[in-house]
Each structure stands twice: as C-alpha cells, then as structure tokens.
Motif scaffolding. Structure first.
Motif, mmCIF file in Angstrom:
data_model
loop_
_atom_site.group_PDB
_atom_site.id
_atom_site.type_symbol
_atom_site.label_atom_id
_atom_site.label_comp_id
_atom_site.label_asym_id
_atom_site.label_seq_id
_atom_site.Cartn_x
_atom_site.Cartn_y
_atom_site.Cartn_z
ATOM 1 N N MET A 149 0.845 -1.202 0.000
ATOM 2 C CA MET A 149 0.000 0.000 0.000
ATOM 3 C C MET A 149 0.878 1.248 0.000
ATOM 4 S SD MET A 149 -3.187 -0.435 0.038
ATOM 5 C CE MET A 149 -3.656 -2.014 -0.628
ATOM 6 N N SER A 161 -0.066 8.337 1.033
ATOM 7 C CA SER A 161 -1.517 8.269 1.238
ATOM 8 C C SER A 161 -2.067 9.657 1.501
ATOM 9 C CB SER A 161 -1.852 7.328 2.399
ATOM 10 O OG SER A 161 -1.472 6.011 2.057
ATOM 11 N N GLU A 165 -11.603 9.415 -2.581
ATOM 12 C CA GLU A 165 -12.259 8.248 -3.202
ATOM 13 C C GLU A 165 -11.341 7.470 -4.124
ATOM 14 O OE1 GLU A 165 -15.238 7.462 -2.104
ATOM 15 O OE2 GLU A 165 -14.986 9.260 -0.880
ATOM 16 N N LEU A 217 -9.184 5.018 -5.982
ATOM 17 C CA LEU A 217 -9.024 3.573 -5.837
ATOM 18 C C LEU A 217 -7.544 3.220 -5.922
ATOM 19 C CD1 LEU A 217 -10.440 0.770 -5.663
ATOM 20 C CD2 LEU A 217 -10.294 0.710 -8.174
ATOM 21 N N ARG A 263 -4.284 -6.188 -4.058
ATOM 22 C CA ARG A 263 -5.172 -5.680 -3.006
ATOM 23 C C ARG A 263 -5.748 -4.377 -3.510
ATOM 24 N NH1 ARG A 263 -2.487 -5.761 2.973
ATOM 25 N NH2 ARG A 263 -1.041 -4.369 1.929
ATOM 26 N N GLU A 264 -7.022 -4.181 -3.296
ATOM 27 C CA GLU A 264 -7.696 -2.941 -3.719
ATOM 28 C C GLU A 264 -8.371 -2.284 -2.533
ATOM 29 O OE1 GLU A 264 -9.133 -4.459 -8.146
ATOM 30 O OE2 GLU A 264 -10.496 -3.309 -6.886
ATOM 31 N N VAL A 265 -8.190 -0.992 -2.432
ATOM 32 C CA VAL A 265 -8.800 -0.257 -1.327
ATOM 33 C C VAL A 265 -8.894 1.214 -1.716
ATOM 34 C CG1 VAL A 265 -6.566 0.109 -0.178
ATOM 35 C CG2 VAL A 265 -8.644 0.125 1.190
ATOM 36 N N ARG A 266 -9.858 1.921 -1.163
ATOM 37 C CA ARG A 266 -9.944 3.378 -1.369
ATOM 38 C C ARG A 266 -8.887 4.045 -0.489
ATOM 39 N NH1 ARG A 266 -13.163 4.350 -5.773
ATOM 40 N NH2 ARG A 266 -14.436 2.498 -5.882
ATOM 41 N N ARG A 288 -9.134 6.662 1.202
ATOM 42 C CA ARG A 288 -9.717 7.099 2.487
ATOM 43 C C ARG A 288 -9.711 5.967 3.506
ATOM 44 N NH1 ARG A 288 -14.522 4.559 1.531
ATOM 45 N NH2 ARG A 288 -15.609 5.148 -0.381
ATOM 46 N N ASP A 289 -9.644 4.722 3.041
ATOM 47 C CA ASP A 289 -9.574 3.595 3.968
ATOM 48 C C ASP A 289 -8.135 3.216 4.308
ATOM 49 O OD1 ASP A 289 -12.377 3.316 4.158
ATOM 50 O OD2 ASP A 289 -12.403 2.279 2.222
ATOM 51 N N VAL A 290 -7.191 3.702 3.499
ATOM 52 C CA VAL A 290 -5.779 3.505 3.844
ATOM 53 C C VAL A 290 -5.394 4.499 4.941
ATOM 54 C CG1 VAL A 290 -3.395 3.491 3.000
ATOM 55 C CG2 VAL A 290 -5.256 2.776 1.473
#
Ligand code: THU
Length: 147
Positions: free
Chosen positions: A91, A97, A106, A108, A119-122, A124-126
């Motif tokens: 990440m 980040s 938002e 991606l 691995r995929e994540v927004r 804002r979630d990292v």
C-alpha cells in the motif's frame, strides 16, 4: 470514465505501473516501485521511486506520479496502481496516502505484488484520518483551474 473501473481498466493500469517499474532509481533499498495514475478521461501518468544518498530526500513512486499528472495539467484522477515485487501487495506509505488523499479521498488504490497478487482499497480507507487542512487559512481555492 465515471462507471466503476472494469477488470480490463484495472489490468491496464497495473500493466502501466509494471512497465515503468524497471526505471526506479533504488540503489539503496533495491526495492523498485512503479506507480500509474488514471484520470477520469482515461489518461495515465506514471512515476517511479527516486532514491538519494541522503535517504530522506528520496521520493516514492506515487508522489512522483502525482507530480507528472499535475505537471501535465491532469488533476481529475480516479485510480492509482502500485507495482512492486513484494510478497504482499504494498500500500502507499503514510506520506503518499496523505498526498493521494488530497488528490481524491475516493481514489481507488490497486496494489500489485509478486505474481500480480492484488489488493484494492480506497485511499480514504488507507488513511482514514488524513489531514484536510483543519486550522489552515486557505490562500487560494483548491479548485483553482490550471493556468
Ligand atoms: N516506496 C514507494 O515508492 N512506494 C511505496 O508505496 C512504498 C515504498 C519506495 C520508497 C523507497 O525508495 C523504497 O520503496 C523502499 O522503501
């Protein structure tokens, strides 16, 4: 490109990040990273990590890619792919980040490691508590257009 990204879109973005990964300048860590940013209208801007003998001067691939995109006048970015050879997809670091969050919370993030494990994540979630300028007095609107 406003619909969710297709698998082909994601694969192409990861391929773009992989294609530049060998250009990383990483003589100190030996860890080569390629990043590719996708704009809403389908353009791709890439970056690699650029290290320095004075270690903190080095920059990650993601922030180099942001610089390339903004320099080209492209700020409407919807996704980033990060290609490494790590056993677990890597990440973006905290600093990247934060930088990516400013581009778009938002955004991606598609991280691709060894064997193209993903691995995929927004973003804002990292980094859910990214700093958003609280306490600052803005001197110009963030939406300032490209001159
Ligand atoms: N690095 C990146 O370019 N992006 C990441 O997401 C993680 C780490 C770089 C920084 C440094 O040049 C090397 O990888 C080892 O930390």
């Amino acid at each position: 490109m406003s619909a969710p990204l297709s698998q082909a879109d994601k694969d192409a973005l990861v391929a773009a990040a992989r294609a530049v990964q060998h250009r990383a300048y990483a003589p100190y860590s030996g860890f080569h990273v390629g990043a590719a940013l996708l704009t809403r209208d389908g353009k791709v801007h890439c970056g690699v990590n650029v290290e320095n003998a004075s270690y903190p001067v080095g920059a990650c691939a993601e922030r180099i890619a942001i610089g390339a995109a903004f320099t080209a006048g492209d700020r409407d970015i919807i996704a980033v792919a990060v290609a490494t050879d790590a056993p677990i997809p890597v990440m973006p670091c905290g600093m990247c980040s934060q930088a990516l969050f400013e581009v778009s919370p938002e955004l991606l993030v598609i991280a691709s490691g060894a064997g193209d494990q993903r691995r995929e994540v927004r973003v804002r979630d990292v980094l859910p508590f990214a700093y958003q300028g609280e306490g600052l007095t803005p001197v110009e609107p963030k939406s300032e257009t490209t001159r």
